[in-house]
Design a protein around this motif. Structure first.
Motif, PDB file in Angstrom:
ATOM      1  N   ASP A  67     -64.715 -43.305  32.013  1.00  0.00           N
ATOM      2  CA  ASP A  67     -64.532 -43.514  33.450  1.00  0.00           C
ATOM      3  C   ASP A  67     -64.720 -42.209  34.216  1.00  0.00           C
ATOM      4  O   ASP A  67     -64.243 -41.143  33.797  1.00  0.00           O
ATOM      5  CB  ASP A  67     -63.129 -44.063  33.731  1.00  0.00           C
ATOM      6  N   THR A 123     -64.943 -40.692  38.535  1.00  0.00           N
ATOM      7  CA  THR A 123     -64.653 -41.028  39.927  1.00  0.00           C
ATOM      8  C   THR A 123     -65.632 -40.314  40.842  1.00  0.00           C
ATOM      9  O   THR A 123     -65.771 -39.092  40.790  1.00  0.00           O
ATOM     10  CB  THR A 123     -63.220 -40.639  40.325  1.00  0.00           C
ATOM     11  N   HIS A 139     -66.705 -38.970  44.421  1.00  0.00           N
ATOM     12  CA  HIS A 139     -66.102 -38.502  45.672  1.00  0.00           C
ATOM     13  C   HIS A 139     -67.225 -38.117  46.631  1.00  0.00           C
ATOM     14  O   HIS A 139     -68.148 -37.385  46.245  1.00  0.00           O
ATOM     15  CB  HIS A 139     -65.202 -37.293  45.444  1.00  0.00           C
ATOM     16  N   GLY A 196     -64.523 -42.863  47.911  1.00  0.00           N
ATOM     17  CA  GLY A 196     -64.458 -42.698  46.464  1.00  0.00           C
ATOM     18  C   GLY A 196     -64.556 -44.014  45.749  1.00  0.00           C
ATOM     19  O   GLY A 196     -64.253 -45.072  46.321  1.00  0.00           O
ATOM     20  N   GLN A 197     -64.984 -43.952  44.507  1.00  0.00           N
ATOM     21  CA  GLN A 197     -65.083 -45.154  43.690  1.00  0.00           C
ATOM     22  C   GLN A 197     -65.127 -44.770  42.222  1.00  0.00           C
ATOM     23  O   GLN A 197     -65.750 -43.770  41.853  1.00  0.00           O
ATOM     24  CB  GLN A 197     -66.346 -45.940  44.064  1.00  0.00           C
ATOM     25  N   THR A 198     -64.455 -45.537  41.411  1.00  0.00           N
ATOM     26  CA  THR A 198     -64.462 -45.299  39.964  1.00  0.00           C
ATOM     27  C   THR A 198     -65.633 -46.027  39.324  1.00  0.00           C
ATOM     28  O   THR A 198     -65.899 -47.195  39.636  1.00  0.00           O
ATOM     29  CB  THR A 198     -63.151 -45.773  39.327  1.00  0.00           C
TER      30      THR A 198
END
Length: 287
Positions: A68, A70, A72, A82-84
């Motif tokens: 995983d 993230t 930014h 933001g998103q994972t």
């Protein structure tokens, strides 16, 4: 998005395969075509190398291990986003692509013809309510009218006399559009939180009195929410909300301001197309 040729020391070409792991495309959520304004910085937490930006606006990361990460995004004119993302173990599922909408800060260079809502959100003691959620719900009228005014409504009238077949579908809090074609006048009204059983005879009470006079026979349209938009107040408590589409020449927007530990603020706004509605300072009160 992969593959490159490099010469070996012996002068013989060797194919080096570069696998694209993640591709991120930030875009302007309100601009035609999503074209970004100003500089935008994209980071991927956990990635050792910075991204490569191609001509199509994608930020590309290569050779990432599975796991995983993230994303930014930071910018002068857009709120942080933001998103994972998850890089799978198998290269057959790559690349992982992310389309990331960016929403404007109050400092954004809004077009002069854009319909806009501006406000400043504060807590008590005039402290900026940074991070308060400011949401607008945009309403649009039905294509055909449901009722008419059974009697003229004077300026400041607290209720409306209505006649028509669509009255039973309306509930307390419903939003209606009064469209007076002869006077060229539009006005949105909201029904009061409670409606008496004999409203057809007594009149339908309104949450706020009418702002303009309307003659008997004025068409009345049901109005429903069709879209919403949400931003966060910045460090100064400022928020700017663009309204992408205004039906007719005037639109109706329900604004909600909320933050944990504070009472929610509700405001009904009638927007003029191509103009800025300034709400001034809205103060959140602690619960």
């Amino acid at each position: 998005m992969s593959g490159a040729w490099e010469p070996t020391l012996a002068g013989q070409p060797e194919q080096l395969l570069t696998v694209v792991s993640v591709a991120v495309r930030p875009f302007d959520a309100i601009a035609p075509g999503g074209t970004l304004v100003g500089d935008v910085t994209v980071r991927l937490a956990g990635a050792e190398k910075p991204p490569i930006r191609n001509r199509s606006g994608w930020y590309i990361y290569t050779g990432l291990k599975s796991g995983d990460y993230t994303v930014h995004v930071e910018s002068e004119y857009y709120m942080g986003a933001g998103q994972t993302v998850t890089v799978p173990p198998s290269a057959e599922s790559l690349p992982v692509t992310v389309d990331l909408p960016l929403f404007p800060k109050p400092s954004y260079p809004f077009a002069s013809h854009l319909t806009l809502i501006r406000t400043v959100v504060q807590r008590q003691a005039s402290r900026p309510a940074e991070g308060a959620a400011v949401r607008v719900d945009l309403f649009e009228p039905e294509s055909s009218y449901s009722a008419t005014l059974a009697a003229a409504a004077d300026l400041g009238a607290p209720k409306l006399k209505l006649a028509g077949v669509g009255l039973d579908a309306w509930s307390p809090g419903s939003v209606l559009l009064l469209k007076d074609t002869q006077a060229g006048r539009l006005e949105y009204v909201r029904l009061a939180p409670s409606i008496p059983a004999n409203a057809a005879a007594e009149g339908y009470p309104l949450a706020e009195p009418v702002r303009y006079p309307h003659q008997a026979g004025t068409s009345v349209y049901a109005v429903k929410p069709v879209s919403h938009y949400e931003v966060l107040a910045d460090s100064r408590g400022e928020a700017a909300i663009p309204v992408a589409r205004v039906p007719l020449s005037r639109g109706f927007v329900a604004l909600t301001v909320s933050q944990d530990g504070y009472a929610t603020i509700h405001r009904d706004i009638q927007c003029e197309e191509g103009r800025t509605a300034s709400l001034g300072i809205l103060t959140l009160l602690s619960i």
